[in-house]
Design a protein around this motif. Structure first.
Motif, PDB file in Angstrom:
ATOM      1  N   GLN A   1      34.310  41.210  40.666  1.00 57.81           N
ATOM      2  CA  GLN A   1      34.658  40.029  41.206  1.00 57.81           C
ATOM      3  C   GLN A   1      34.891  39.749  42.741  1.00 57.81           C
ATOM      4  N   ILE A   2      35.411  41.144  43.093  1.00 57.10           N
ATOM      5  CA  ILE A   2      35.691  41.145  44.496  1.00 57.10           C
ATOM      6  C   ILE A   2      34.251  41.302  45.281  1.00 57.10           C
ATOM      7  N   VAL A   3      33.424  42.113  44.875  1.00 55.61           N
ATOM      8  CA  VAL A   3      32.059  42.390  45.406  1.00 55.61           C
ATOM      9  C   VAL A   3      31.507  41.231  45.499  1.00 55.61           C
ATOM     10  N   ASN A   4      31.104  40.425  44.190  1.00 55.40           N
ATOM     11  CA  ASN A   4      30.665  39.158  44.312  1.00 55.40           C
ATOM     12  C   ASN A   4      31.315  38.092  45.150  1.00 55.40           C
ATOM     13  N   LEU A   5      32.488  37.975  45.394  1.00 57.64           N
ATOM     14  CA  LEU A   5      33.022  36.990  46.322  1.00 57.64           C
ATOM     15  C   LEU A   5      32.817  37.504  47.601  1.00 57.64           C
ATOM     16  N   ALA A   6      32.989  38.825  48.084  1.00 54.66           N
ATOM     17  CA  ALA A   6      32.554  39.332  49.515  1.00 54.66           C
ATOM     18  C   ALA A   6      31.213  38.996  49.922  1.00 54.66           C
TER      19      ALA A   6
ATOM     20  N   CYS B   1      41.623  35.168  46.626  1.00 51.86           N
ATOM     21  CA  CYS B   1      40.133  35.260  45.978  1.00 51.86           C
ATOM     22  C   CYS B   1      40.357  35.567  44.329  1.00 51.86           C
ATOM     23  N   VAL B   2      41.402  36.382  43.999  1.00 50.54           N
ATOM     24  CA  VAL B   2      41.547  36.698  42.508  1.00 50.54           C
ATOM     25  C   VAL B   2      42.935  36.712  42.317  1.00 50.54           C
TER      26      VAL B   2
ATOM     27  N   LEU C   1      36.227  27.641  38.827  1.00 47.64           N
ATOM     28  CA  LEU C   1      36.695  29.036  39.153  1.00 47.64           C
ATOM     29  C   LEU C   1      36.171  29.824  38.001  1.00 47.64           C
ATOM     30  N   ASN C   2      36.004  31.017  38.362  1.00 46.08           N
ATOM     31  CA  ASN C   2      35.465  32.097  37.236  1.00 46.08           C
ATOM     32  C   ASN C   2      36.935  32.610  36.585  1.00 46.08           C
ATOM     33  N   VAL C   3      36.810  32.120  35.194  1.00 41.72           N
ATOM     34  CA  VAL C   3      38.161  32.517  34.265  1.00 41.72           C
ATOM     35  C   VAL C   3      37.807  33.617  33.414  1.00 41.72           C
ATOM     36  N   HIS C   4      38.495  34.601  33.285  1.00 37.53           N
ATOM     37  CA  HIS C   4      38.504  35.736  32.231  1.00 37.53           C
ATOM     38  C   HIS C   4      39.631  35.913  31.628  1.00 37.53           C
ATOM     39  N   TRP C   5      39.524  36.209  30.338  1.00 39.75           N
ATOM     40  CA  TRP C   5      40.695  36.222  29.348  1.00 39.75           C
ATOM     41  C   TRP C   5      40.498  37.733  28.857  1.00 39.75           C
ATOM     42  N   LEU C   6      41.877  38.421  29.006  1.00 42.24           N
ATOM     43  CA  LEU C   6      41.891  39.818  28.479  1.00 42.24           C
ATOM     44  C   LEU C   6      43.201  39.860  27.850  1.00 42.24           C
ATOM     45  N   PRO C   7      43.155  40.627  26.629  1.00 39.49           N
ATOM     46  CA  PRO C   7      44.195  40.659  25.540  1.00 39.49           C
ATOM     47  C   PRO C   7      45.309  41.810  26.163  1.00 39.49           C
TER      48      PRO C   7
END
Length: 101
Positions: free
Chosen positions: A90-95, A11-12, A64-70
């Motif tokens: 993201q986990i709550v939304n997917l669940a 999922c993630v 996909l839901n793509v997120h970028w973090l430094p």
């Protein structure tokens, strides 16, 4: 084959950007991909710019839901809080989306 099967059930996925993240291609529709990039990468010319390798590739994976973090600030409390909030949402939304099906 085992890695592809495992990724198809993920999922993630959290990864550093670059070649290793290419396995995200096997994530299922609606999964989230969190990519850490080097925001202090040295360059031969000009200012230091974030190294978001393969950004065009990942941003165009519309399923996909793509997120970028430094990566450089992940030891700071505010950024760690942002990271955990992002993962939680993201986990709550997917669940919740899987319950609807």
């Amino acid at each position: 084959p085992q890695q592809m099967k495992l990724l198809s059930l993920t999922c993630v996925l959290i990864s550093a950007c670059g070649g290793g993240a290419s396995t995200a291609l096997f994530l299922p529709k609606g999964a989230s991909l969190v990519l850490f990039f080097n925001d202090r990468a040295p360059t031969k010319t000009g200012p230091r710019l974030p190294a978001r390798l393969d950004s065009d590739y990942f941003q165009n994976l519309g399923y996909l839901n793509v997120h970028w973090l430094p990566s450089s600030s992940m030891m700071e409390e505010n950024d760690l809080n942002l990271f955990t909030t992002l993962l939680y949402s993201q986990i709550v939304n997917l669940a919740s989306s899987r319950r609807v099906r």
